[in-house]
Enzyme design. Sequence first.
Site, PDB file in Angstrom:
ATOM      1  N   CYS A   1      40.282  34.061 -28.745  1.00 52.16           N
ATOM      2  CA  CYS A   1      38.947  33.870 -29.323  1.00 52.16           C
ATOM      3  C   CYS A   1      38.064  33.050 -28.382  1.00 52.16           C
ATOM      4  O   CYS A   1      36.850  33.277 -28.306  1.00 52.16           O
ATOM      5  CB  CYS A   1      39.051  33.197 -30.684  1.00 52.16           C
ATOM      6  SG  CYS A   1      39.704  34.287 -31.971  1.00 52.16           S
TER       7      CYS A   1
ATOM      8  N   GLU B   1      36.892  34.009 -35.610  1.00 54.19           N
ATOM      9  CA  GLU B   1      35.883  33.951 -34.559  1.00 54.19           C
ATOM     10  C   GLU B   1      35.657  35.330 -33.947  1.00 54.19           C
ATOM     11  O   GLU B   1      34.523  35.724 -33.646  1.00 54.19           O
ATOM     12  CB  GLU B   1      36.323  32.963 -33.461  1.00 54.19           C
ATOM     13  CG  GLU B   1      36.558  31.544 -33.947  1.00 54.19           C
ATOM     14  CD  GLU B   1      38.004  31.278 -34.319  1.00 54.19           C
ATOM     15  OE1 GLU B   1      38.455  30.137 -34.153  1.00 54.19           O
ATOM     16  OE2 GLU B   1      38.697  32.220 -34.784  1.00 54.19           O
TER      17      GLU B   1
ATOM     18  N   CYS C   1      41.747  29.941 -30.680  1.00 48.89           N
ATOM     19  CA  CYS C   1      42.898  30.242 -29.834  1.00 48.89           C
ATOM     20  C   CYS C   1      42.380  30.734 -28.483  1.00 48.89           C
ATOM     21  O   CYS C   1      41.174  30.917 -28.298  1.00 48.89           O
ATOM     22  CB  CYS C   1      43.772  31.318 -30.490  1.00 48.89           C
ATOM     23  SG  CYS C   1      42.965  32.931 -30.580  1.00 48.89           S
TER      24      CYS C   1
ATOM     25  N   HIS D   1      41.018  37.710 -35.763  1.00 48.04           N
ATOM     26  CA  HIS D   1      40.757  36.310 -36.079  1.00 48.04           C
ATOM     27  C   HIS D   1      39.322  36.118 -36.573  1.00 48.04           C
ATOM     28  O   HIS D   1      38.455  36.978 -36.374  1.00 48.04           O
ATOM     29  CB  HIS D   1      41.017  35.444 -34.847  1.00 48.04           C
ATOM     30  CG  HIS D   1      42.469  35.377 -34.473  1.00 48.04           C
ATOM     31  ND1 HIS D   1      42.966  34.523 -33.504  1.00 48.04           N
ATOM     32  CD2 HIS D   1      43.555  36.058 -34.943  1.00 48.04           C
ATOM     33  CE1 HIS D   1      44.264  34.684 -33.392  1.00 48.04           C
ATOM     34  NE2 HIS D   1      44.645  35.604 -34.252  1.00 48.04           N
TER      35      HIS D   1
END
Length: 336
Positions: A298, A269, A295, A267
Site C-alpha cells: 500500500c 488504502e 503495509c 487492502h
Amino acid sequence: MIIGITGLDGSGKNMVTESLGQNGFIRVSFSDILREELIKKNLKITKENLIETGNNLRIKYGRKILARLALQKVEDGENYVFTSIRNPLEAEFLMSRHDFLLVNVTAPEKIRLKRLQIRKSAGDPETLKELRKQDKHESSQDSKKQQLHKVTKIAKVTINNDSSLEKLQLKVNQMLKDWMYKLQDPRPDWDHYFMEIAETVKSRSSCMSPKKGALIVKDKQILSTGYNGTPRKVSHCTAGSCERCSLRHSGKIKSADYTSAICICAHAEENAVVQAANTGASTKGATIYTTFTPCNMCARMIINAGIKEVIAKVKYPDDVGTKLLKEAGVKLRVLK
C-alpha cells in the site's frame, strides 16, 4: 446544554428551575423519576419513601442510575435543567459531559424554613430542629445513599437565593451569560474528524482479518474511501472465498503465514486509491487517513498516487512500508 440543580430543601431550587424554564429549559427532575417508581409500586409519595426508593435504586443498579435515567429524556439541540441531584457519583458522571454545569442553590436556614412553612408539603419540617435533622438525613456517609453535602461542594456555580425573585432572575441570567457558550460540545479537529470517518468506513469490511478503513482527502474534501475485503463481484471472506482467511481462522496456518495460501483481499488504502482512479479524482498532493499505517504494498501505491501525507491511527508492524514512505518524502503521522 444541561444545568444540574442541587441544594438543601427550601433553598429555592424550584425557583431557579422555573427561572430557567422561562429561558426555554426543559425540566427533568430526579425526584419525579422516583415518584414514577413509587406509583409503579402503589406506594405513598412521601419524603421518606422518595429517599428510600432512590437509595434502593442505587444499591440495585449502581450509583449513577438516576443520572442515566434522566439522560434518556434528553434530545439533541434542546436545553435541560436537571433537579434534585443528591449523590456525588451521579453528579460527577454528569459533570464528565462538556455540556453540563452543576449549580448549588443556597439560602440561610431561617429563609429556607420560612419557605417550607409556606409550601406546606407533606413531611416538610416545621421547626429549625426538624430542618437540621432532615439536612443530616440527606447527607449520609453511605456512598449508595443521598450525600447532598458532597454534591454541593463540587458544584461549579453557587447561587445565593436570599432575596427577591427579581434578583434571583438577574443572577440566573448572568449565569447563562457566563456559561452558555462554554458548555457547547467542542468540535473535533480535522484530523480526528476524518479519522472517525475512517473508523466508520472500516465497519463495511468483509475481511476476516482485522477490519481497516481509509479515506483520501484533499482541501478538506473526501475524494474516496476504502476498506479491506475481496474485489467487487467476488464473494466475501465471510462466505469462504478467501482460502487464506479460512485456513487461518480454522487454525491450520498461523496469522503471520502469507506463503501457505494466497490472500485475495484488497487492502483499505489500496481500495481508496483505486476508487479515486475509478471516479477520475486526482490524488496528487492529497492526504490519506488510515486506521493502520500502510503495509509495503500500500505504501508503494500511495507513493505512486502522488499522495503527500499519511495519517494513521495505529502503527502496523511493517517497517518496509514505513521506510518506503520516508525515502519517497511522504509524511507519516500516527494520530494521538
